[in-house]
Design a protein around this motif. Structure first.
Motif, short mmCIF file in Angstrom:
data_model
loop_
_atom_site.label_atom_id
_atom_site.label_comp_id
_atom_site.label_asym_id
_atom_site.label_seq_id
_atom_site.Cartn_x
_atom_site.Cartn_y
_atom_site.Cartn_z
N GLY A 960 0.83 -1.03 -0.01
CA GLY A 960 0.06 -0.11 0.13
C GLY A 960 0.85 1.20 0.07
N GLU A 961 0.12 2.38 -0.03
CA GLU A 961 0.74 3.53 -0.16
C GLU A 961 1.64 3.94 1.25
OE1 GLU A 961 -0.35 8.30 -1.21
OE2 GLU A 961 -1.76 6.72 -1.29
N GLY A 962 2.54 4.55 1.11
CA GLY A 962 3.36 4.84 2.29
C GLY A 962 4.51 4.02 2.57
N ASN A 963 4.45 2.91 2.00
CA ASN A 963 5.84 1.91 1.95
C ASN A 963 6.50 2.09 0.85
OD1 ASN A 963 4.95 0.15 4.52
ND2 ASN A 963 2.99 0.12 3.20
N PRO A 964 7.83 1.45 1.13
CA PRO A 964 8.72 1.88 -0.12
C PRO A 964 8.27 0.86 -1.52
CG PRO A 964 9.87 0.41 1.52
CD PRO A 964 8.32 0.88 2.02
N PRO A 965 8.91 1.33 -2.63
CA PRO A 965 8.44 0.64 -3.99
C PRO A 965 8.94 -0.96 -3.88
CG PRO A 965 9.18 2.62 -4.42
CD PRO A 965 9.51 2.64 -2.96
N LEU A 966 8.33 -1.76 -4.63
CA LEU A 966 8.95 -3.04 -4.65
C LEU A 966 10.27 -3.35 -4.78
CD1 LEU A 966 7.85 -6.14 -4.25
CD2 LEU A 966 7.58 -6.06 -6.64
N ASN A 967 10.82 -2.48 -5.57
CA ASN A 967 12.45 -2.79 -6.01
C ASN A 967 13.34 -1.76 -5.59
OD1 ASN A 967 11.31 -4.99 -7.87
ND2 ASN A 967 11.04 -3.64 -9.52
N LEU A 968 12.84 -1.09 -4.41
CA LEU A 968 13.62 0.01 -3.95
C LEU A 968 14.97 -0.71 -3.39
CD1 LEU A 968 13.68 2.97 -3.28
CD2 LEU A 968 13.04 2.42 -0.96
N ALA A 969 15.15 -1.71 -2.99
CA ALA A 969 16.48 -2.30 -2.41
C ALA A 969 17.38 -2.51 -3.66
CB ALA A 969 16.19 -3.72 -1.86
N PHE A 970 16.88 -2.49 -4.80
CA PHE A 970 17.98 -2.41 -6.10
C PHE A 970 18.88 -1.25 -6.14
CE2 PHE A 970 19.22 -1.83 -10.53
CZ PHE A 970 19.63 -3.42 -10.77
N LEU A 971 18.57 -0.20 -5.23
CA LEU A 971 19.12 1.18 -5.41
C LEU A 971 20.62 0.70 -4.63
CD1 LEU A 971 16.72 3.77 -4.74
CD2 LEU A 971 17.82 3.39 -6.93
N ASP A 972 20.47 -0.32 -3.69
CA ASP A 972 21.67 -0.43 -2.97
C ASP A 972 22.67 -1.25 -3.81
OD1 ASP A 972 23.22 -0.78 -0.71
OD2 ASP A 972 22.15 -2.21 0.50
N ILE A 973 22.17 -2.13 -4.81
CA ILE A 973 23.01 -2.59 -6.02
C ILE A 973 23.48 -1.81 -6.75
CG2 ILE A 973 23.02 -4.38 -7.76
CD1 ILE A 973 20.72 -5.84 -5.96
N LEU A 974 22.56 -0.72 -7.22
CA LEU A 974 23.16 0.35 -8.08
C LEU A 974 24.07 1.27 -7.54
CD1 LEU A 974 22.49 1.47 -10.90
CD2 LEU A 974 20.57 2.84 -9.78
N SER A 975 24.10 1.46 -6.38
CA SER A 975 25.29 2.13 -5.69
C SER A 975 26.53 1.87 -5.94
CB SER A 975 25.05 2.26 -4.06
OG SER A 975 25.03 1.06 -3.62
N GLU A 976 26.96 0.42 -6.35
CA GLU A 976 28.15 0.14 -6.59
C GLU A 976 28.79 0.94 -7.82
OE1 GLU A 976 29.88 -1.87 -4.76
OE2 GLU A 976 28.48 -2.46 -3.29
N PHE A 977 27.97 1.42 -8.62
CA PHE A 977 28.32 1.88 -9.87
C PHE A 977 28.51 3.40 -9.48
CE2 PHE A 977 26.29 -1.89 -10.92
CZ PHE A 977 26.90 -2.61 -12.08
N SER A 978 28.17 4.12 -8.37
CA SER A 978 28.30 5.30 -8.27
C SER A 978 29.89 6.00 -8.32
CB SER A 978 27.73 5.78 -6.90
OG SER A 978 26.24 5.46 -6.81
#
Length: 1249
Positions: A960-978
C-alpha cells in the motif's frame, strides 16, 4: 664558511704541499716526492683562516684552458662544471685536471665551483655565492638553497628520462672517482677540500628535499668508494715498504744502506698517517651518510647504499668483509622494494664468487640462509633469479651449507613459467646433481650405455619422475638447456639406453623410466631444432644469429642420421605401447628429409613406413592415429625425392581403410538386423583412423560425405547409434566440409563445386542442429562445437580480403537455431555444480573456445572460477562494439537476478542474505570492468544509472501507499556503480532520482528506506561539496598548476546544472550521448572559500535546481539539513564544555598531562625498520662500528672476525650514532621544552576563560 661545521673533534687532515700534486698516475713514488722536498720530509702548509680566504688569489687566472673557473676547450666557453659534465663532450680526466689547476691557484674559487656543482646536480636553480661561502654555515646555506629549489617539478637530473640524463649519472659518478684518484697524493690531505665536501654532502643527505638527499647520497657513496680504493693502495704500499725495509735491514752491516732505511721508515710513517686520515674520512661518510640513508624512505637511495657497501666489501675485504658490515646487507634483504632486495643479492654474489672469502661469510650464511632461500619465491622475478644464482654460488663454495629441504625448494622452480627463473633453477640443479665427477669416472667412455653421460641421463630421468609438482618434460629440458646442452644432445647414449641390453650387474630401466626417457629425448630434439622455448615460456620466436643457425643445422643433420636408422627399431620394440609410440612418431617432423637420399637411407625409410602402417592397424587411440597422420604429412613433402615413395604408401593405407569402412557400413546399416558390438567396434575403429587422417590429409577423392551423412541420418532415425560413432562421424564430416571449402577458396575446384559445397554445408548444419536435442550429452557438445565453428567460418567475414565469390556460402542462423544454442549454454555450461557433478571447466574444456557472443543472463559469481576468463573477454569485446548496449545488458542481468530473488524470498527479505549479497558482489565486479578512465565510460555509466533508477521505482509497494516501492532495494545494488560517475554527472543523476521521489520519501529514515538513503549519499559524495575542493585547492602545494592546465573534463565544454533537463527528458531509445558537456570547473585559486554559517547547511549554499517541480522538495530538504546542523553544533558545544572541564581538572592535579602523548617522529624520511625486520631476533645492542683498516701483514697479525649478533635493534641505534650523547641530550631538551610550553599554554588558557 661552509667548512666551519666540524664533523668530529678528532677529525684531522694532514696537508701536503700543493706543488707535489700528481694528476697523471694513480701511484706516485713517495721517495721521489720526499727527495724533492728535501731530506725525506714533506713541506706542509697550514690551513687558511676565514679571514685569509681569497686574499692575494682572487685575481689569478685559473688553470690552463680555464678563465674564472670556466672551461674554454672545445668551444665550451663560460660553462659551469655541471654543464661540462652534463654535456659529456670533454674527457673526465681533463675536466678534473683543469679543476685541480684552478684549485692550486685559488682553492676558495675552485671549491666554491665544486659546491655549486653538487647543488646544480641536485636540480636546484640557486647558486652559492662567495659571500655565502665565507660567512654562512652549512645549515644556513642548505636552507637557502632549499628555498630557491624549484618545487613545481619533481624531476631532477638523476631521475630525468632520456639518454642524455642517463649518461649524466655515469659521468657524475666517474667525475667523483677521478677527482679523488687525481687528488690522492696531496689535496685530499690538506684539511680543507675533503673537510668541506664531506660536511656539505652530509648536510645535504639529511635534507627533507628528495633531490638533495638522493644526489648527495650518491655522491657520498661514490666518494667513499674512491676513498676505499685509496686506502687499498695505501695498504699495498705499506706492505711493499715494510717488505723492502725488512729486506734491507737483514743485510749485513757492510752492505746495509742506512740512508735507505731512514727513507723507508719515513715513507712508512707517512703512509700510516695518510691511512689514518683516510680512515677518519671514511668514518665520517659512513656514520654521517650511510648509517642514515641505507634505510631512507626512498628506495633508490637505499639501493645506492647497499650497492656501494657491496663494492667496499669486495674491493677491500680485509677491512670491510666482516659481520659488522654484512649485517646491513642481511637486514636490507627484508626491504619492501624489489630494487633494494636485488642490490643486496648482487652485492652478495660478488662476495660468494670468490672462494677465498668463504670463511668470512660462514656466520652470515648460517644467519641469513633461510631468507635467501625464501627469496627464490620473490614476487619480483628479477629478485628470484638473483636469489637462485646466489644459492648456486653458495652451493659451489660449500655443499654442506644447504640442506636437502633448501635444495628441493629450488628444484621445483625448473618448471616455472618465467624462463629466467627456470634457467637459474636449472643451473642450480645441474651444479647439484650433475657436476660431480670422481676419479673413477675419468676413464669411462664418452658415448654409449656405459658412458658418464648415460649415468647423468638416468639421473635426469629419476629427477623427472620424482618431481611431484609437474610432468612437463619440455619445461625441464628448456631449463637445463643453457647449462647442460651437451648432456641433452647426447642422443646416442639415449638410444643405447633404450635399445641395448643392460650389462651384467647393471639395473635395467623400468617401463615408466623408459617412457620418461623417450619424452625427454623428444623434448631435447624439439628444442635443438626449433631453438625457442616451449609454449608459455616465451613471447615469440626470436631472430637467430648466424652461429645459432649453423648449430641448428648441424644438430638437425645429426638427428636425422641417428634416428633414421634407430626410429624403426624403436617403433618395433615399443609398437604396443601407445604413449611411447605417440612420442616416437613425432620425431620425423624434425628430420632433414634430404638426408634420406643423400645418405642412401631409403631402406630405413621403407622400414619406417612399414612400422607406421603396423601402428595404424594395431591402435585405435586418437593420439596415436593423429601422430601417424602428422608423420605422413611431414614425410609427404613434394620438395624432396622421397615424396613418391611415401605418397604411394599413404594411398595404399587409405584405400584399404576407406574400402573397409564402406563394406562395414553397408553391413552395419542393413535394415531389419540389429548390429552387434563387434560390428560397431569395427566401424568405430575404422572411422577413427579415417577421421584422424582427414584432419591432415585431403581425402576428397574418396567421397566420404555420402556415407557419413547416411550414418548420421540413421542415428537420428533409429536413436540407438553408439555415441562414439556419431561423434567421430560429425567430426569427419566437418573435415570434409573444410577441405571442400579450401579447394573452392583456392580456385582449384570445378564449376559445380560451389553449389555442392553450399548444399552439403547447409544439410550438415541442419543435421548438427537436430543432434542438439540428442539425449547423449557428449553428442550434443560435439554438435554444439561444430555448429559454432561453422557459423564463424561461414559468416559474413568469409567474403573479406577479396573473396566476394564466396558470398553464396554465407550462412546466418535463424531464430530457432540461436535459441537452441542459447539453451545449450544455459543447460550445460552455467549450471550449479551440485546439479551435475560431471559438469565443470575440466569436463567442458572443449567449450571454452566457443566463438560466439555470450549472454549475460544467469551469469553468477559462482561460475567465476571456471568461466571467469571467458566472461571477462566477452564483456571486453561487447564493450568495444557498443558501450551503451553493454551497460544496458549488465543492468538487465542484475535486474533479472533481483526478480528471481524476489520470487524466491518474497517482497520482504533480509538485505544481508546470501542471495542479495551475491547480486551486490556481482555488481561490484561489473563496476570494476569499466576501468579507471571515467571519460571513456561516461555515457554508458549514466545510462546504467538511468535504467537502474527506473527499475527501482517501477513497481509500487504491494503493501500500500506509504511503503517503499517493491524494487527499492535495487538502489543498494546500483550504488556499486556510483564511484564510476564524474562529479557533474552525479549531480545530474541525483536530479533524475528526485523526479521519482515524493516529499514523504525524502523525509523517511526507517530501515526499509536505507537503500534510497545510501544511494543518495553515494551520489552526493564529492558532487556537491565544492567548498572542500576550494579549501584543498588553496592549501595544496600544486594549486598554482591549475592555472597552467585544465583537466580533460574541464576542456569539454560548459553547461549549467539546469541544462541537465535535456538529458532528463530524453527518450530511452535515443542513441545520442546521454550526458551534456561538463560544466566549467571553477578555478580553486581564484575562488575564495565560502564559510558556512552555523545555521546554514550545504543545501542552502548550493541550490539544486530552479525547476518548479523541485522547489518544495529542495526547500524541505534544506530545512531538515539546517536542523541537523543545529543539532550537531549543540552536541559540539556540549563536547567542548566537557573537554574544558577535563582540562581544568588536569591542571588542578598538575600531573599526567603528557602521559598519553605519542612519541614524536624524529626522522620522517626514514623507513620503519620494524616493518621490514619483523622476523629478526631482537633484544641485543649493536653500536655502529668505526672503520678500522687492517694493519700491515708483515708488522702484526690481522685481527680476527668480531662476533656478530645481527641485532635488528641496532638499526635504530645506528640512526643516531654520529654523536649519540649529543642526540640524546637534544631529544631530552626538546621533550622538556614541549612539556613546559604545553603546561604554560593550558594554565594561561584556564585563567583567560
Amino acid at each position: 664558511m661552509i667548512a666551519a661545521q666540524e664533523l668530529q673533534a678528532d677529525y684531522h687532515f694532514p696537508q701536503e704541499a700543493d706543488t707535489q700534486l700528481s694528476s697523471d698516475t694513480d701511484l706516485e713514488d713517495l721517495e721521489a716526492r720526499n727527495a724533492k722536498a728535501g731530506k725525506g720530509k714533506a713541506v706542509k702548509k697550514g690551513k687558511k683562516g676565514p679571514g685569509e680566504k681569497g686574499k692575494g688569489t682572487a685575481g689569478k687566472v685559473g688553470g690552463q684552458g680555464r678563465v674564472n673557473g670556466h672551461h674554454q676547450e672545445n668551444g665550451m666557453e663560460n660553462l659551469s662544471l655541471f654543464e661540462v659534465v652534463r654535456l659529456g663532450k670533454s674527457a673526465t680526466q681533463s675536466v678534473v685536471d683543469d679543476w685541480i689547476e684552478s684549485y692550486k691557484n685559488d682553492r676558495d674559487v675552485a671549491l666554491l665551483e665544486l659546491i655549486n656543482f653538487f647543488i646544480q646536480c641536485s636540480g636546484c636553480k640557486g647558486a652559492v655565492s662567495s659571500e655565502m661561502f665565507r660567512h654562512m654555515q652549512n645549515s644556513e646555506i642548505i636552507r637557502k638553497m632549499t628555498e630557491e629549489f624549484d618545487e613545481d617539478s619533481g624531476d631532477y637530473p638523476l631521475t630525468m628520462a632520456g639518454p642524455q640524463w642517463k649518461k649524466f649519472k655515469s659521468s657524475f659518478c666517474e667525475f667523483i672517482g677521478v677527482l679523488v684518484r687525481q687528488c690522492q697524493y696531496s689535496i685530499i690531505y690538506d684539511e680543507y677540500m675533503m673537510d668541506t665536501v664531506i660536511s656539505l654532502l652530509t648536510g645535504l643527505s639529511d635534507s627533507q628535499v628528495r633531490a638533495f638527499r638522493h644526489t648527495s647520497t650518491l655522491a657520498a657513496m661514490k666518494l667513499m668508494t674512491a676513498l676505499v680504493n685509496v686506502a687499498l693502495n695505501l695498504s699495498i704500499n705499506m706492505d711493499n715498504t715494510q717488505r723492502q725495509y725488512e729486506a734491507e735491514r737483514n743485510k749485513s752491516i757492510g752492505k746495509r744502506a742506512n740512508e735507505r732505511l731512514e727513507l723507508l721508515l719515513q715513507k712508512r710513517k707517512d703512509l700510516q698517517e695518510n691511512q689514518d686520515e683516510i680512515e677518519n674520512m671514511m668514518n665520517a661518510i659512513f656514520k654521517g651518510v650511510f648509517v642514515h640513508r641505507y634505510r631512507d624512505a626512498i628506495a633508490e637511495i637505499r639501493a645506492i647504499c647497499i650497492e656501494e657497501i657491496g663494492v667496499w666489501m669486495k674491493m677491500y675485504s680485509d677491512a670491510f668483509l666482516n659481520d659488522s658490515y654484512l649485517k646491513y646487507v642481511g637486514w636490507t634483504m627484508h626491504d619492501k622494494q624489489g630494487e633494494v632486495r636485488l642490490k643486496c643479492l648482487t652485492a652478495l654474489q660478488g662476495l660468494y664468487y670468490n672462494r677465498e672469502l668463504n670463511t668470512r661469510l660462514e656466520l652470515f650464511t648460517s644467519r641469513f640462509k633461510d631468507r635467501i632461500v625464501s627469496m627464490t619465491l620473490d614476487k619480483e622475478y628479477d629478485v628470484a633469479v638473483q636469489a637462485i644464482k646466489l644459492l648456486t654460488l653458495v652451493l659451489h663454495s660449500s655443499e654442506e651449507v644447504l640442506t636437502a629441504e633448501d635444495c628441493e625448494s629450488v628444484y621445483h622452480l625448473v618448471y616455472s613459467a618465467h624462463r629466467p627463473v627456470a634457467v637459474a633453477a636449472g643451473e642450480f640443479l645441474y651444479k647439484k646433481l650433475f657436476s660431480h665427477r670422481g676419479s673413477e669416472e675419468d676413464g669411462m667412455p664418452r658415448r654409449g650405455r656405459q658412458s658418464l653421460n648415460a649415468n647423468l641421463i638416468k639421473t635426469t630421468v629419476f629427477f623427472f619422475l620424482e618431481s611431484e609438482l609437474h610432468e612437463h618434460g619440455a619445461y625441464l629440458v628448456d631449463s637445463m638447456w643453457d647449462c647442460a646442452s651437451d648432456l641433452l644432445k647426447d642422443w646416442e647414449s639415449m638410444i643405447s639406453l633404450l635399445l641395448d641390453e643392460p650389462f651384467p650387474g647393471e639395473e635395467a630401466l623400468t617401463d615408466r623410466q623408459e617412457t620418461a626417457l623417450i619424452e625427454i629425448m623428444l623434448c631435447a630434439i624439439r628444442q635443438a631444432c626449433e631453438c625457442h622455448p616451449p609454449v608459455g615460456r616465451g613471447t615469440g620466436k626470436r631472430v637467430l644469429t648466424a652461429k645459432e643457425k649453423k648449430t641448428q643445422l648441424d644438430d638437425r643433420t645429426r638427428i636425422t642420421e641417428m634416428f633414421a636408422v634407430a626410429l624403426p627399431l624403436l617403433l618395433a620394440k615399443y609398437s604396443v605401447d601407445a604413449e611411447k609410440v605417440t612420442n616416437l612418431l613425432q620425431l620425423p617432423q624434425y628430420f632433414d628429409l634430404e638426408i634420406y637420399t643423400t645418405g642412401r637411407l631409403e631402406k630405413h625409410l621403407d622400414a619406417l613406413l612399414r612400422q607406421i602402417r603396423e601402428v595404424v592397424e594395431k591402435h585405435t587411440e586418437m593420439e596415436v592415429l593423429e601422430a601417424c597422420s602428422m608423420t605422413y604429412h611431414a614425410l609427404c613433402n613434394e620438395e624432396f625425392t622421397i615424396f613418391n615413395r611415401v605418397d604411394i604408401a599413404r594411398s595404399q593405407l587409405l584405400d584399404e581403410q576407406v574400402d573397409k569402412f564402406n563394406r562395414l557400413l553397408e553391413d552395419f546399416l542393413q535394415e531389419g538386423e540389429e548390429p552387434d558390438e563387434d560390428d560397431a567396434y569395427q566401424v568405430l575403429s575404422t572411422l577413427k583412423r579415417i577421421t584422424a587422417f582427414h584432419n591432415a590429409h585431403d581425402l576428397s577423392q574418396w567421397d566420404l560425405f555420402t556415407c557419413n551423412y547416411k550414418l548420421l541420418n540413421a542415428g537420428l532415425q533409429n536413436g540407438d547409434m553408439p555415441q562414439q560413432i556419431v561423434i567421430h562421424a560429425l567430426q569427419c564430416t566437418h573435415y570434409i566440409i573444410l577441405w571442400h571449402l579450401a579447394k573452392v577458396s583456392e580456385g582449384s575446384s570445378k564449376k559445380g563445386d560451389m553449389v555442392t559445397l553450399r548444399k552439403q554445408m547447409r544439410a550438415f548444419c541442419l543435421m548438427c542442429q537436430r543432434y542438439l536435442t540428442s539425449v547423449n550429452t557428449a553428442v550434443k557438445e560435439q554438435a554444439f562445437t561444430i555448429l559454432c565453428d561453422s557459423l564463424m567460418i561461414f559468416s559474413h567475414q568469409i567474403v573479406s580480403s577479396g573473396r566476394e565469390a564466396l558470398e553464396p556460402l554465407i550462412y546466418s542462423p535463424d531464430d530457432l537455431l540461436q535459441a537452441e544454442l542459447l539453451n545449450f549454454i544455459l543447460d550445460h555450461v552455467f549450471i550449479d555444480q551440485d546439479d551435475d557433478s560431471s559438469t565443470g571447466r575440466s569436463h567442458n574444456g572443449n567449450l571454452k573456445d566457443v566463438k560466439m557472443k555470450k549472454c549475460y543472463h544467469g551469469v553468477r559469481t559462482s561460475y567465476y572460477n571456471d568461466y571467469g576468463d571467458i566472461i571477462k573477454e566477452t564483456m571486453s569485446k561487447t564493450r568495444q562494439i557498443d558501450k551503451i548496449q553493454c551497460a544496458k545488458t549488465l543492468i538487465l542481468s542484475l535486474q533479472q537476478l533481483f526478480n528471481e530473488m524476489l520470487s524466491e524470498l518474497g517482497c520482504v527479505f533480509d538485505r544481508s542474505s546470501a542471495s542479495f549479497c551475491g547480486i551486490k558482489e556481482l555488481a561490484r565486479r561489473f563496476s570494476l570492468t569499466f576501468g579507471l578512465d571515467q571519460l571513456k565510460t561516461r555515457e554508458a555509466i549514466a545510462m546504467l544509472h538511468k535504467d537502474g533508477i527506473e527499475f527501482a521505482f517501477k513497481e509500487p509497494s504491494p503493501q500500500g501507499e506509504g511503503n517503499p516501492p517493491l524494487n527499492l532495494a535495487f538502489l543498494d545494488i546500483l550504488s556499486e556503480f556510483s564511484s564510476k560517475l564524474l562529479r557533474q554527472d552525479k549531480k545530474t543523476v541525483h536530479m533524475y532520482l528526485e523526479r521519482f521521489m515524493t516529499f514523504q520519501m525524502a523525509l523517511q529514515r526507517e530501515d526499509c528506506w536505507l537503500p534510497l538513503i545510501s544511494y543518495r549519499n553515494s551520489l552526493q559524495a564529492g558532487a556537491d561539496d565544492d567548498t572542500m575542493s576550494v579549501i584543498s585547492g588553496i592549501s595544496s602545494r600544486g594549486s598554482t598548476r591549475s592555472k597552467k592546465s585544465k583537466t580533460p573534463a574541464a576542456k569539454e565544454g560548459s553547461c549549467s546544472s539546469s541544462d541537465a533537463g535535456v538529458w532528463l527528458n530524453r527518450e530511452q531509445g535515443a542513441q545520442t550521448p546521454v550526458m551534456m558537456p561538463s560544466p566549467h570547473l571553477t578555478s580553486t585559486v581564484l575562488r575564495e572559500t565560502k564559510k558556512l554559517r552555523p545555521d546554514e547547511g550545504y543545501m542552502g549554499v548550493y541550490a539544486m535546481s530552479n525547476e518548479p517541480q523541485h522547489t518544495q522538495v529542495t526547500w524541505m530538504l534544506a530545512q531538515r539539513q539546517q536542523a541537523e546542523a543545529r543539532q550537531q553544533q549543540e552536541r559540539a558545544s556540549m563536547h567542548y564544555a566537557k573537554m574544558r572541564s577535563h582540562m581544568q581538572h588536569a591542571i588542578r592535579r598538575g600531573t599526567g598531562l603528557m602521559e598519553d602523548d605519542e612519541e614524536p617522529i624524529v626522522e620522517d624520511v626514514m623507513m620503519s625498520s620494524e616493518e621490514r625486520l619483523e622476523d629478526l631476533n631482537e633484544g641485543m645492542d649493536f653500536d655502529t662500528m668505526d672503520i678500522d683498516l687492517p694493519p700491515s701483514k708483515n708488522r702484526r697479525e690481522r685481527s680476527e672476525l668480531k662476533p656478530d649478533y645481527f641485532d635488528p635493534a641496532s638499526i635504530m641505534d645506528d640512526s643516531v650514532s654520529i654523536n649519540s650523547s649529543a642526540m640524546k641530550t637534544d631529544f631530552f631538551l626538546i621533550f622538556i621544552n614541549f612539556a613546559v610550553f604545553g603546561l604554560f599554554f593550558l594554565i594561561t588558557f584556564f585563567f583567560v576563560v
